[in-house]
Design a protein around this motif. Structure first.
Motif, PDB file in Angstrom:
ATOM      1  N   VAL A 196      -2.978 -51.213 -83.394  1.00 41.17           N
ATOM      2  CA  VAL A 196      -2.248 -52.457 -82.439  1.00 41.17           C
ATOM      3  C   VAL A 196      -1.351 -52.590 -82.229  1.00 41.17           C
ATOM      4  O   VAL A 196      -0.296 -52.905 -83.504  1.00 41.17           O
ATOM      5  CB  VAL A 196      -3.869 -53.433 -82.389  1.00 41.17           C
ATOM      6  N   GLY A 197      -0.952 -53.026 -81.224  1.00 36.86           N
ATOM      7  CA  GLY A 197       0.563 -53.680 -81.495  1.00 36.86           C
ATOM      8  C   GLY A 197       1.343 -54.972 -80.759  1.00 36.86           C
ATOM      9  O   GLY A 197      -0.122 -55.104 -80.245  1.00 36.86           O
ATOM     10  N   LEU A 198       1.496 -55.806 -81.690  1.00 40.18           N
ATOM     11  CA  LEU A 198       1.856 -57.192 -81.648  1.00 40.18           C
ATOM     12  C   LEU A 198       3.143 -58.083 -82.144  1.00 40.18           C
ATOM     13  O   LEU A 198       3.712 -57.085 -82.333  1.00 40.18           O
ATOM     14  CB  LEU A 198       0.861 -58.055 -82.695  1.00 40.18           C
ATOM     15  N   ALA A 199       3.339 -58.075 -80.825  1.00 38.17           N
ATOM     16  CA  ALA A 199       4.822 -58.570 -80.657  1.00 38.17           C
ATOM     17  C   ALA A 199       4.732 -60.425 -79.905  1.00 38.17           C
ATOM     18  O   ALA A 199       3.779 -60.169 -78.710  1.00 38.17           O
ATOM     19  CB  ALA A 199       5.141 -57.810 -80.075  1.00 38.17           C
ATOM     20  N   ILE A 200       5.085 -60.965 -80.811  1.00 39.48           N
ATOM     21  CA  ILE A 200       5.484 -62.220 -79.952  1.00 39.48           C
ATOM     22  C   ILE A 200       6.483 -63.090 -80.041  1.00 39.48           C
ATOM     23  O   ILE A 200       7.775 -62.073 -80.667  1.00 39.48           O
ATOM     24  CB  ILE A 200       5.015 -63.881 -81.534  1.00 39.48           C
ATOM     25  N   PHE A 201       6.704 -63.087 -78.259  1.00 44.31           N
ATOM     26  CA  PHE A 201       8.465 -63.252 -78.186  1.00 44.31           C
ATOM     27  C   PHE A 201       8.476 -64.981 -78.115  1.00 44.31           C
ATOM     28  O   PHE A 201       7.347 -65.777 -77.631  1.00 44.31           O
ATOM     29  CB  PHE A 201       8.133 -63.115 -76.743  1.00 44.31           C
ATOM     30  N   GLU A 202       9.147 -65.386 -78.371  1.00 45.66           N
ATOM     31  CA  GLU A 202       9.765 -67.224 -78.154  1.00 45.66           C
ATOM     32  C   GLU A 202       9.165 -67.175 -76.516  1.00 45.66           C
ATOM     33  O   GLU A 202       8.859 -68.740 -75.898  1.00 45.66           O
ATOM     34  CB  GLU A 202      10.941 -67.210 -78.445  1.00 45.66           C
ATOM     35  N   SER A 203       9.116 -66.311 -75.226  1.00 44.86           N
ATOM     36  CA  SER A 203       9.369 -66.896 -74.426  1.00 44.86           C
ATOM     37  C   SER A 203       8.700 -65.239 -73.467  1.00 44.86           C
ATOM     38  O   SER A 203       9.293 -64.835 -73.532  1.00 44.86           O
ATOM     39  CB  SER A 203      10.720 -67.667 -73.333  1.00 44.86           C
ATOM     40  N   GLU A 204       8.059 -65.578 -71.943  1.00 41.11           N
ATOM     41  CA  GLU A 204       7.958 -64.101 -70.971  1.00 41.11           C
ATOM     42  C   GLU A 204       9.730 -63.809 -70.693  1.00 41.11           C
ATOM     43  O   GLU A 204       9.533 -62.155 -71.111  1.00 41.11           O
ATOM     44  CB  GLU A 204       6.895 -64.795 -70.166  1.00 41.11           C
ATOM     45  N   ASP A 205      10.170 -64.270 -69.984  1.00 45.92           N
ATOM     46  CA  ASP A 205      11.564 -63.834 -70.306  1.00 45.92           C
ATOM     47  C   ASP A 205      11.966 -63.340 -71.604  1.00 45.92           C
ATOM     48  O   ASP A 205      12.642 -62.393 -70.710  1.00 45.92           O
ATOM     49  CB  ASP A 205      12.821 -65.446 -69.413  1.00 45.92           C
ATOM     50  N   ASP A 206      12.349 -63.709 -72.957  1.00 44.31           N
ATOM     51  CA  ASP A 206      12.121 -63.263 -73.568  1.00 44.31           C
ATOM     52  C   ASP A 206      12.154 -61.543 -73.511  1.00 44.31           C
ATOM     53  O   ASP A 206      12.544 -60.250 -74.362  1.00 44.31           O
ATOM     54  CB  ASP A 206      12.939 -63.729 -74.919  1.00 44.31           C
ATOM     55  N   PHE A 207      10.225 -61.037 -73.714  1.00 43.14           N
ATOM     56  CA  PHE A 207      10.328 -60.485 -73.363  1.00 43.14           C
ATOM     57  C   PHE A 207      11.053 -59.325 -72.417  1.00 43.14           C
ATOM     58  O   PHE A 207      10.586 -58.017 -72.283  1.00 43.14           O
ATOM     59  CB  PHE A 207       8.628 -60.512 -73.140  1.00 43.14           C
ATOM     60  N   ARG A 208      10.387 -59.847 -71.273  1.00 46.13           N
ATOM     61  CA  ARG A 208      11.146 -59.166 -70.188  1.00 46.13           C
ATOM     62  C   ARG A 208      12.153 -58.226 -70.356  1.00 46.13           C
ATOM     63  O   ARG A 208      13.165 -57.398 -69.627  1.00 46.13           O
ATOM     64  CB  ARG A 208      11.338 -59.308 -68.997  1.00 46.13           C
ATOM     65  N   ARG A 209      12.988 -59.161 -71.319  1.00 50.13           N
ATOM     66  CA  ARG A 209      14.814 -59.065 -70.942  1.00 50.13           C
ATOM     67  C   ARG A 209      14.653 -57.685 -72.289  1.00 50.13           C
ATOM     68  O   ARG A 209      15.695 -56.337 -72.265  1.00 50.13           O
ATOM     69  CB  ARG A 209      15.493 -59.825 -72.044  1.00 50.13           C
TER      70      ARG A 209
END
Length: 93
Positions: A50-63
């Motif tokens: 399992v890969g688990l990544a936590i971002f502050e926001s969806e915009d941060d993920f997209r970036r």
């Protein structure tokens, strides 16, 4: 908060190559603004990774996602995986 969870089902002979790929994916964005945590995890009861990544926001993920994907762009997931990756894009409710 935005969470990306990817559940992998590797062929046993490709497990270590897939783990290495997951580590490279994480290393490509580790320390970047907007990424809270990133982990490569093994399920104790199965062959799943399992890969688990936590971002502050969806915009941060997209970036950040293009940077991470570029690090593994040439990896032969279709050979390494027993089936399609289960990808979850999670938001808090």
């Amino acid at each position: 908060m935005f969470v990306l969870m990817s559940i992998h089902h590797p062929h046993p002979e490709h497990r270590e190559a897939l783990i290495d790929s997951m580590h490279r994916y994480g290393a490509a964005i580790r320390g970047q603004a907007g990424l809270v945590q990133i982990h490569t995890l093994a399920d104790a009861g199965s062959d799943r990774l399992v890969g688990l990544a936590i971002f502050e926001s969806e915009d941060d993920f997209r970036r950040l996602a293009p940077l991470a994907r570029a690090a593994v762009a040439d990896d032969p997931f279709d050979e390494w995986e027993q089936r399609d990756i289960d990808g979850l894009a999670l938001t808090e409710v």
